[in-house]
Write a protein that holds these residues in place. Structure first.
Motif, mmCIF file in Angstrom:
data_model
loop_
_atom_site.group_PDB
_atom_site.id
_atom_site.type_symbol
_atom_site.label_atom_id
_atom_site.label_comp_id
_atom_site.label_asym_id
_atom_site.label_seq_id
_atom_site.Cartn_x
_atom_site.Cartn_y
_atom_site.Cartn_z
ATOM 1 N N PRO A 72 -9.874 7.730 2.377
ATOM 2 C CA PRO A 72 -9.546 7.484 0.900
ATOM 3 C C PRO A 72 -8.273 6.707 0.645
ATOM 4 N N LEU A 73 -7.492 6.424 1.523
ATOM 5 C CA LEU A 73 -6.214 5.484 1.927
ATOM 6 C C LEU A 73 -6.744 4.199 1.357
ATOM 7 N N TYR A 74 -7.755 3.908 1.941
ATOM 8 C CA TYR A 74 -8.589 2.360 1.547
ATOM 9 C C TYR A 74 -8.481 2.071 0.091
ATOM 10 N N ALA A 75 -8.705 3.054 -0.786
ATOM 11 C CA ALA A 75 -8.964 2.812 -2.150
ATOM 12 C C ALA A 75 -7.402 2.434 -2.986
ATOM 13 N N VAL A 76 -6.436 3.057 -2.118
ATOM 14 C CA VAL A 76 -5.107 2.440 -2.609
ATOM 15 C C VAL A 76 -4.758 1.220 -1.965
ATOM 16 N N GLY A 77 -5.217 1.202 -0.683
ATOM 17 C CA GLY A 77 -5.028 -0.227 -0.005
ATOM 18 C C GLY A 77 -5.453 -1.423 -0.760
ATOM 19 N N GLN A 78 -6.627 -1.025 -1.304
ATOM 20 C CA GLN A 78 -7.508 -2.036 -2.210
ATOM 21 C C GLN A 78 -6.823 -2.569 -3.189
ATOM 22 N N THR A 79 -6.130 -1.746 -3.930
ATOM 23 C CA THR A 79 -5.106 -2.099 -5.006
ATOM 24 C C THR A 79 -3.969 -3.044 -4.636
ATOM 25 N N ALA A 80 -3.429 -2.764 -3.436
ATOM 26 C CA ALA A 80 -2.413 -3.574 -2.843
ATOM 27 C C ALA A 80 -3.229 -5.117 -2.255
ATOM 28 N N ASP A 81 -4.385 -5.120 -1.944
ATOM 29 C CA ASP A 81 -5.174 -6.291 -1.217
ATOM 30 C C ASP A 81 -5.160 -7.211 -2.790
ATOM 31 N N ILE A 82 -5.479 -6.621 -3.880
ATOM 32 C CA ILE A 82 -5.597 -7.257 -5.008
ATOM 33 C C ILE A 82 -4.269 -7.797 -5.629
ATOM 34 N N ASP A 109 -19.866 -1.377 -8.215
ATOM 35 C CA ASP A 109 -19.597 -0.467 -7.663
ATOM 36 C C ASP A 109 -17.937 -0.550 -7.537
ATOM 37 N N GLN A 110 -17.478 -1.724 -7.706
ATOM 38 C CA GLN A 110 -16.051 -2.120 -7.494
ATOM 39 C C GLN A 110 -15.332 -1.597 -8.774
ATOM 40 N N VAL A 111 -15.876 -1.477 -9.840
ATOM 41 C CA VAL A 111 -15.036 -1.446 -11.124
ATOM 42 C C VAL A 111 -14.090 -0.051 -10.988
ATOM 43 N N PRO A 112 -14.421 0.887 -10.563
ATOM 44 C CA PRO A 112 -13.594 2.022 -10.413
ATOM 45 C C PRO A 112 -12.354 1.854 -9.654
ATOM 46 N N HIS A 113 -12.668 1.120 -8.540
ATOM 47 C CA HIS A 113 -11.209 0.436 -7.734
ATOM 48 C C HIS A 113 -10.400 -0.439 -8.554
ATOM 49 N N LEU A 114 -11.040 -1.175 -9.321
ATOM 50 C CA LEU A 114 -10.214 -2.275 -10.202
ATOM 51 C C LEU A 114 -9.603 -1.394 -11.224
ATOM 52 N N GLU A 115 -10.200 -0.312 -11.895
ATOM 53 C CA GLU A 115 -9.572 0.763 -12.768
ATOM 54 C C GLU A 115 -8.219 1.450 -12.106
ATOM 55 N N THR A 126 -6.397 -0.146 -9.640
ATOM 56 C CA THR A 126 -5.667 -1.369 -9.361
ATOM 57 C C THR A 126 -4.849 -1.601 -10.809
ATOM 58 N N ARG A 127 -5.437 -1.431 -11.741
ATOM 59 C CA ARG A 127 -5.003 -1.659 -13.124
ATOM 60 C C ARG A 127 -3.886 -0.755 -13.474
ATOM 61 N N GLU A 128 -4.214 0.702 -13.218
ATOM 62 C CA GLU A 128 -3.362 1.666 -13.285
ATOM 63 C C GLU A 128 -2.013 1.620 -12.566
ATOM 64 N N VAL A 129 -2.089 1.233 -11.098
ATOM 65 C CA VAL A 129 -0.914 1.062 -10.310
ATOM 66 C C VAL A 129 -0.048 -0.041 -10.740
ATOM 67 N N ALA A 130 -0.750 -1.085 -11.302
ATOM 68 C CA ALA A 130 -0.220 -2.217 -11.902
ATOM 69 C C ALA A 130 0.783 -2.052 -13.202
ATOM 70 N N ARG A 131 -0.033 -1.149 -14.102
ATOM 71 C CA ARG A 131 0.811 -0.674 -15.191
ATOM 72 C C ARG A 131 1.927 0.349 -14.860
ATOM 73 N N ARG A 132 1.776 0.978 -13.809
ATOM 74 C CA ARG A 132 2.651 1.997 -13.698
ATOM 75 C C ARG A 132 3.998 1.474 -13.070
ATOM 76 N N PHE A 133 3.599 0.542 -12.157
ATOM 77 C CA PHE A 133 4.687 -0.468 -11.344
ATOM 78 C C PHE A 133 5.535 -0.789 -12.317
ATOM 79 N N ASN A 134 4.871 -1.563 -13.209
ATOM 80 C CA ASN A 134 5.679 -2.475 -14.283
ATOM 81 C C ASN A 134 6.451 -1.724 -15.024
ATOM 82 N N THR A 182 0.825 -1.308 -0.064
ATOM 83 C CA THR A 182 -0.094 0.129 -0.014
ATOM 84 C C THR A 182 0.906 1.240 0.107
ATOM 85 N N PHE A 183 1.878 1.161 0.827
ATOM 86 C CA PHE A 183 2.670 2.385 0.870
ATOM 87 C C PHE A 183 3.650 2.629 -0.326
#
Ligand code: ATP
Ligand code: MG
Length: 360
Positions: free
Chosen positions: A137-147, A160-166, A168-176, A101-102
């Protein structure tokens, strides 16, 4: 224990879960849990109880969070989740999630997180006003890490979770792209092949992506008092269903078959011929009262829930058995999440020492 993870490890992996802000309801069943019960036969399944995230709105009620966490495990078992097939675990016992998450919080502009429509909606419908905690709001970032801690290919969720998934996809792309030299023109499906740590996971929205609550307006939600729980008795179900508001005045008034009541008809009456007949008569105002439709809906819901209520009785009162399931699940979840964290730390120059983690 290890035999389950070994048996499943070559299957495609999924992750999803629930926040212990109350017990599970029909929305969870149609939006996500029904799908999970199917997928546990073909996929390597991880189901997270997001008990740390429950503190975002209930920091003053730790005892209730603990109680709801254990009750949700009972709901899972009642609904057909099999802990011998799927890994059910506690967010609070998988530290790799907090560490990711951090790191992920650095990859998302603050404004991007706050633009998340689900977050905005929650602030409104849960009356959080302007005084929500920094952690909310940090929970939304945390949820990207949960996944991403589980590097799943798919996440079965409600709409309702589709925006959270979006996010998550952005984080994964950016990290990679930032740490694994994946080019920014690489297709989502090719990220891992190109050396990325994270697959870009897909949201898999259930057959009914957003079941409306018995208030007929908001999404059925455990914290909004508009839910039919899987522990509700036949009488409670009838009472709740009878309150679904349609605004229709008489059985001879042509009715709207997209109203809240008919969303329940679609979601819970199994016989397609009967659904078609009800819709036909209702829309023509052919002497079909709301009360009659409500009785049929309540009966259909009771038929669905009755075996779950029955199965749930086997697990009531015995916390020891529930804690054993969680202990086993947390051990398996840590094995996977620690592997992911090690890869992620290595990729961003934090790979200093190996470590091991045991659940006592
Ligand atoms: P809360 O009110 O605390 O947000 P919730 O009822 O929305 O609780 P969550 O734990 O946030 O439940 O959601 C768990 C999963 O169930 C998510 O995948 C979510 O999309 C799905 N879900 C929840 N409510 C519904 C619903 N009414 N219809 C379809 N899916 C739902
Ligand atoms: Mg929710």
């Amino acid at each position: 224990m290890s035999s389950t993870s070994e048996r499943n490890s070559d299957r495609p992996r999924i992750l999803t879960g629930d926040t212990p802000t109350g017990q599970l309801h029909l929305g969870h069943w149609v939006g996500s849990v029904r799908r999970r019960v199917e997928l546990q036969h073909t996929h390597d399944c991880y189901f997270i109880l997001a008990n740390l995230h429950a503190f975002t709105t209930r920091a003053d009620a730790p005892a209730a969070i603990r109680r709801d966490t254990l009750e949700i495990v009972r709901d899972y078992l009642a609904m057909g989740i099999d802990p011998a097939k799927a890994t059910v675990f506690l967010q609070s016992e998988v530290p790799a999630i907090s560490e990711l998450t951090f790191l992920f919080a650095m990859l998302l502009p603050f404004n991007r997180v706050m633009r998340n429509p689900t977050l905005k909606d929650e602030i409104k419908v849960k009356n959080l006003g302007e005084n929500y905690s920094f952690g909310f709001p940090l929970y939304a970032v945390g949820q990207t890490a949960d996944i991403l801690a589980f590097r799943p290919v798919g996440v079965p969720v409600g709409e309702d979770q589709v925006p959270h998934l979006e996010l998550t996809r952005e984080v994964a792309r950016r990290f990679n792209q930032m740490y694994c030299a994946v080019g920014d023109t690489i297709e989502d499906d090719d990220h891992v092949r190109e050396g990325g740590v994270f697959p870009i996971p897909r949201a898999e929205v259930g057959a009914v992506g957003r079941l409306v609550g018995t208030d007929g307006v908001q999404k059925m939600s455990k914290s909004l008092g508009n839910a039919i729980f899987i522990t509700d008795s036949a009488k409670e179900i009838r009472k709740k269903v009878s309150k679904i508001y349609t605004g229709r005045q008489s059985p001879t008034e042509p009715g709207d078959v997209t109203n809240a009541l008919f969303q329940y008809v679609d979601a819970f009456i199994d016989d397609p011929a009967r659904v078609a007949e009800l819709k036909d008569r209702y829309s023509r105002g052919d002497n079909l009262g709301d009360g009659h439709v409500k009785v049929e809906v309540a009966e259909a819901i009771d038929r669905l829930i009755a075996p779950m209520r029955e199965r749930r009785k086997e697990f009531e009162g015995d916390d020891g058995r529930i804690l054993e399931i969680l202990r086993d699940g947390c051990a398996r979840a840590n094995a996977t999440a620690e592997r992911t964290l090690a890869l992620a730390k290595e990729a961003c120059g934090l790979g200093f020492f190996p470590r091991s983690l045991t659940i006592g």
